[in-house]
Motif scaffolding. Structure first.
Motif, mmCIF file in Angstrom:
data_model
loop_
_atom_site.group_PDB
_atom_site.id
_atom_site.type_symbol
_atom_site.label_atom_id
_atom_site.label_comp_id
_atom_site.label_asym_id
_atom_site.label_seq_id
_atom_site.Cartn_x
_atom_site.Cartn_y
_atom_site.Cartn_z
ATOM 1 N N MET A 1 52.769 8.247 83.630
ATOM 2 C CA MET A 1 52.733 9.703 83.811
ATOM 3 C C MET A 1 54.002 10.336 83.252
ATOM 4 N N LYS A 2 53.898 11.616 82.864
ATOM 5 C CA LYS A 2 55.023 12.340 82.301
ATOM 6 C C LYS A 2 56.021 12.704 83.388
ATOM 7 N N GLY A 3 57.304 12.666 83.040
ATOM 8 C CA GLY A 3 58.333 13.007 83.994
ATOM 9 C C GLY A 3 58.584 14.497 84.048
ATOM 10 N N ASP A 4 59.802 14.880 84.500
ATOM 11 C CA ASP A 4 60.112 16.296 84.688
ATOM 12 C C ASP A 4 60.802 16.878 83.463
ATOM 13 N N TYR A 5 60.468 16.401 82.311
ATOM 14 C CA TYR A 5 61.031 16.905 81.071
ATOM 15 C C TYR A 5 59.884 17.326 80.162
ATOM 16 N N PRO A 6 60.132 18.227 79.226
ATOM 17 C CA PRO A 6 59.040 18.674 78.361
ATOM 18 C C PRO A 6 58.530 17.542 77.471
ATOM 19 N N LEU A 7 57.241 17.515 77.271
ATOM 20 C CA LEU A 7 56.638 16.577 76.334
ATOM 21 C C LEU A 7 56.310 17.322 75.050
ATOM 22 N N VAL A 8 56.806 16.817 73.951
ATOM 23 C CA VAL A 8 56.610 17.457 72.651
ATOM 24 C C VAL A 8 55.685 16.589 71.811
ATOM 25 N N PHE A 9 54.579 17.165 71.363
ATOM 26 C CA PHE A 9 53.734 16.424 70.435
ATOM 27 C C PHE A 9 53.327 17.320 69.276
ATOM 28 N N SER A 10 53.263 16.699 68.109
ATOM 29 C CA SER A 10 52.843 17.427 66.912
ATOM 30 C C SER A 10 51.361 17.218 66.679
ATOM 31 N N VAL A 11 50.748 18.197 66.054
ATOM 32 C CA VAL A 11 49.374 18.079 65.552
ATOM 33 C C VAL A 11 49.508 18.245 64.051
ATOM 34 N N THR A 12 49.166 17.204 63.309
ATOM 35 C CA THR A 12 49.526 17.141 61.902
ATOM 36 C C THR A 12 48.383 16.557 61.083
ATOM 37 N N SER A 13 48.519 16.615 59.770
ATOM 38 C CA SER A 13 47.475 16.068 58.908
ATOM 39 C C SER A 13 48.021 15.820 57.521
ATOM 40 N N GLY A 14 47.351 14.954 56.790
ATOM 41 C CA GLY A 14 47.740 14.689 55.421
ATOM 42 C C GLY A 14 47.222 15.735 54.460
ATOM 43 N N LYS A 15 46.160 16.457 54.838
ATOM 44 C CA LYS A 15 45.593 17.479 53.972
ATOM 45 C C LYS A 15 45.186 18.686 54.798
ATOM 46 N N GLY A 16 45.030 19.819 54.119
ATOM 47 C CA GLY A 16 44.580 21.014 54.796
ATOM 48 C C GLY A 16 43.074 21.010 54.995
ATOM 49 N N GLY A 17 42.597 21.933 55.800
ATOM 50 C CA GLY A 17 41.165 22.093 55.988
ATOM 51 C C GLY A 17 40.521 21.149 56.976
ATOM 52 N N VAL A 18 41.342 20.436 57.776
ATOM 53 C CA VAL A 18 40.767 19.482 58.737
ATOM 54 C C VAL A 18 40.667 20.086 60.143
ATOM 55 N N GLY A 19 41.077 21.336 60.303
ATOM 56 C CA GLY A 19 40.983 21.982 61.615
ATOM 57 C C GLY A 19 42.193 21.742 62.504
ATOM 58 N N LYS A 20 43.309 21.427 61.889
ATOM 59 C CA LYS A 20 44.521 21.091 62.637
ATOM 60 C C LYS A 20 44.991 22.234 63.538
ATOM 61 N N THR A 21 45.084 23.440 62.979
ATOM 62 C CA THR A 21 45.543 24.580 63.782
ATOM 63 C C THR A 21 44.548 24.914 64.886
ATOM 64 N N ASN A 22 43.273 24.798 64.585
ATOM 65 C CA ASN A 22 42.245 25.017 65.608
ATOM 66 C C ASN A 22 42.408 24.034 66.763
ATOM 67 N N MET A 23 42.706 22.779 66.441
ATOM 68 C CA MET A 23 42.940 21.779 67.488
ATOM 69 C C MET A 23 44.171 22.153 68.306
ATOM 70 N N SER A 24 45.234 22.570 67.636
ATOM 71 C CA SER A 24 46.471 22.939 68.336
ATOM 72 C C SER A 24 46.233 24.078 69.319
#
Length: 271
Positions: free
Chosen positions: A1-24
């Protein structure tokens, strides 16, 4: 489980048009609905899309942080969906490659959020340019989004390869978007896994989930609303909710590499 600190995760892709921002955007909404304090950083600095997907027009963005002495609080923008965004600029060539000083300035500014956020989601640009690599390095976890297309698979592998060989990053999550069925999603993941296993020793991939094709997604994009608000009962939203639940159960304490991180002070002294 996550502790009392912020969890940072990226949503990324090798190419555009895969819906990355929509997922974020929709992951941010689902985590906010789960009672989490969420900030979504639009890290596609020169071609901002988060505000467009949300149908919003913030008056300030990260350009003003770097070039007009705005504070992070000046830029932080509330959405009606329970999460905040840090918007980027669009069409600003000065933002396409951050200097070393600007990167450090951003990390320092972000430290002011550490006690006010549970999840920082970093929506990167696509590809393997300097900004994309930097934001992926600064995250604790990376979700690589791909679709059932050969070019998407090839470009996802290219991103992972650069992160591994040039920066020593070995742990990646994989989200397969716009699939007709679970079988296709698993086939795409298996192909990516096989390529990494064969050519990139030490790389670890985990399938965090898949999102099926859903006509409600297209309607939501046209209406500039998250599909988990516009088509809450649809299969795409159900899938993203499941991914958000999985994220809440992540334990990233053993997976921190040696690269500089957002909230690095908190991570360094968390023990």
């Amino acid at each position: 489980m996550k502790g009392d600190y912020p969890l940072v995760f990226s949503v990324t892709s090798g190419k555009g048009g895969v819906g990355k921002t929509n997922m974020s955007v929709n992951l941010a909404l689902c985590l906010a609905r789960a009672g989490k304090r969420v900030v979504l950083l639009d890290a596609d600095l020169g071609l901002a899309n988060v505000d467009v997907v949300l149908g919003m027009t913030p008056t300030r963005n990260l350009f003003h942080l770097f070039h007009e002495d705005a504070s992070l609080q000046d830029i932080l923008f509330d959405t009606p969906y329970g999460f905040k965004i840090l918007p980027a600029s669009s069409g600003m060539s000065e933002m396409l490659a951050l200097s070393t000083g600007q990167k450090l300035e951003l990390l320092e500014a972000m430290d002011g959020l550490e006690d006010a956020v549970d999840y920082l989601i970093v929506d990167t640009g696509a590809g393997i340019n300097d900004n994309v690599l930097y934001f992926n390095l600064a995250a604790q976890e990376r979700i690589v989004v791909l679709t059932p297309e050969p070019t998407s698979l090839t470009d996802a592998y290219a991103l992972i390869k650069v992160m591994k060989l040039n920066h020593g990053v070995e742990h990646f999550k994989v989200l397969v978007n716009m699939v007709p069925d679970a079988k296709t999603a698993k086939e795409m993941f298996t192909r990516l896994y096989a390529a990494c296993d064969h050519f990139l020793s030490g790389v670890s991939l985990d399938l965090v989930g898949y999102v099926p094709r859903d006509p409600g997604v297209r309607k939501a994009v046209v209406n500039q609303r998250p599909f988990c608000a516009e088509a809450e009962g649809g299969p795409a939203c159900a899938a993203v909710r499941q991914v958000a639940q999985t994220i809440q159960n992540w334990d990233v304490s053993a997976n921190l590499d040696g690269n500089i991180k957002f909230f690095w002070k908190k991570l360094l002294f968390r023990q």
